[in-house]
Scaffold this active site. Sequence first.
Site, PDB file in Angstrom:
ATOM      1  N   GLY A  41       0.823  -1.195   0.000  1.00 32.69           N
ATOM      2  CA  GLY A  41       0.000   0.000   0.000  1.00 32.69           C
ATOM      3  C   GLY A  41       0.858   1.247   0.000  1.00 32.69           C
ATOM      4  N   CYS A  42       0.338   2.322   0.536  1.00 32.29           N
ATOM      5  CA  CYS A  42       1.063   3.596   0.570  1.00 32.29           C
ATOM      6  C   CYS A  42       2.401   3.454   1.276  1.00 32.29           C
ATOM      7  CB  CYS A  42       0.199   4.644   1.287  1.00 32.29           C
ATOM      8  SG  CYS A  42       1.041   6.224   1.503  1.00 32.29           S
ATOM      9  N   PHE A  43       3.463   3.904   0.624  1.00 35.87           N
ATOM     10  CA  PHE A  43       4.785   3.715   1.228  1.00 35.87           C
ATOM     11  C   PHE A  43       5.044   4.627   2.433  1.00 35.87           C
ATOM     12  CE2 PHE A  43       6.501   5.925  -2.914  1.00 35.87           C
ATOM     13  CZ  PHE A  43       5.903   7.121  -2.570  1.00 35.87           C
ATOM     14  N   TRP A  44       4.220   5.639   2.631  1.00 34.83           N
ATOM     15  CA  TRP A  44       4.374   6.457   3.844  1.00 34.83           C
ATOM     16  C   TRP A  44       4.157   5.598   5.082  1.00 34.83           C
ATOM     17  CZ3 TRP A  44       0.598  10.927   2.116  1.00 34.83           C
ATOM     18  CH2 TRP A  44       1.198  11.657   1.084  1.00 34.83           C
TER      19      TRP A  44
END
Length: 208
Positions: A41-44
């Site tokens: 998912g979102c790498f953040w």
Amino acid sequence: MSLNFQFTVMKYLSIMVIVLLSVANSNAQSKKLQKATFGMGCFWCSEALFQKLDGVVSVRSGYEGGTIANPSYEDVCSGTTGHAEVIEVSYDPAKIKYDELLEVFWKSHDPTTLNRQGADVGTQYRSVVFYHNDEQKQIAEKYKKELNDTKAFGKPVVTAINKAQPFYVAENYHQDYFNKNSNEPYCRLVILPKMEKLEKVFKAKLKH
């Protein structure tokens, strides 16, 4: 043999010893640290979680698994390049093993949703392990099989297990995102709950 000649020889030998030692140290460092690459998912979110693990030396957010070189965030978000948002983890296997990283990976996102994590939808958010050698491939495939055999998630794990491809580092503003933007709504509403879960489930594996 003149003193000048002896001095020159000694100086040359000293330099050679220093060069050989630095090469040896460099090789030792490169052998010591290994890489793992995950898309979840979102790498953040991914970056923030893995930064907390003891034995993880560095985490870089980036893009992997696509068809064009040096994609931008906008390119990847279009869903047309084939890249996934990933993190590249440099870790010390003497402190944390690859299967322990996999445990955090699989328990920190939903690996049963194809091309989706929560509200984030698209191939760039797919669940994927990019392995760097045969050992990582075997460990990841065995782990995935066990998860499916035991119906650990109630639904089939759809995580792709692919050979590592060129990794492109994401733009600077994506790096260390949570630590720099912890008060933003996305960080408080999405990332923080994942961090709190990490601290409960993997307390023994975290940096002190």
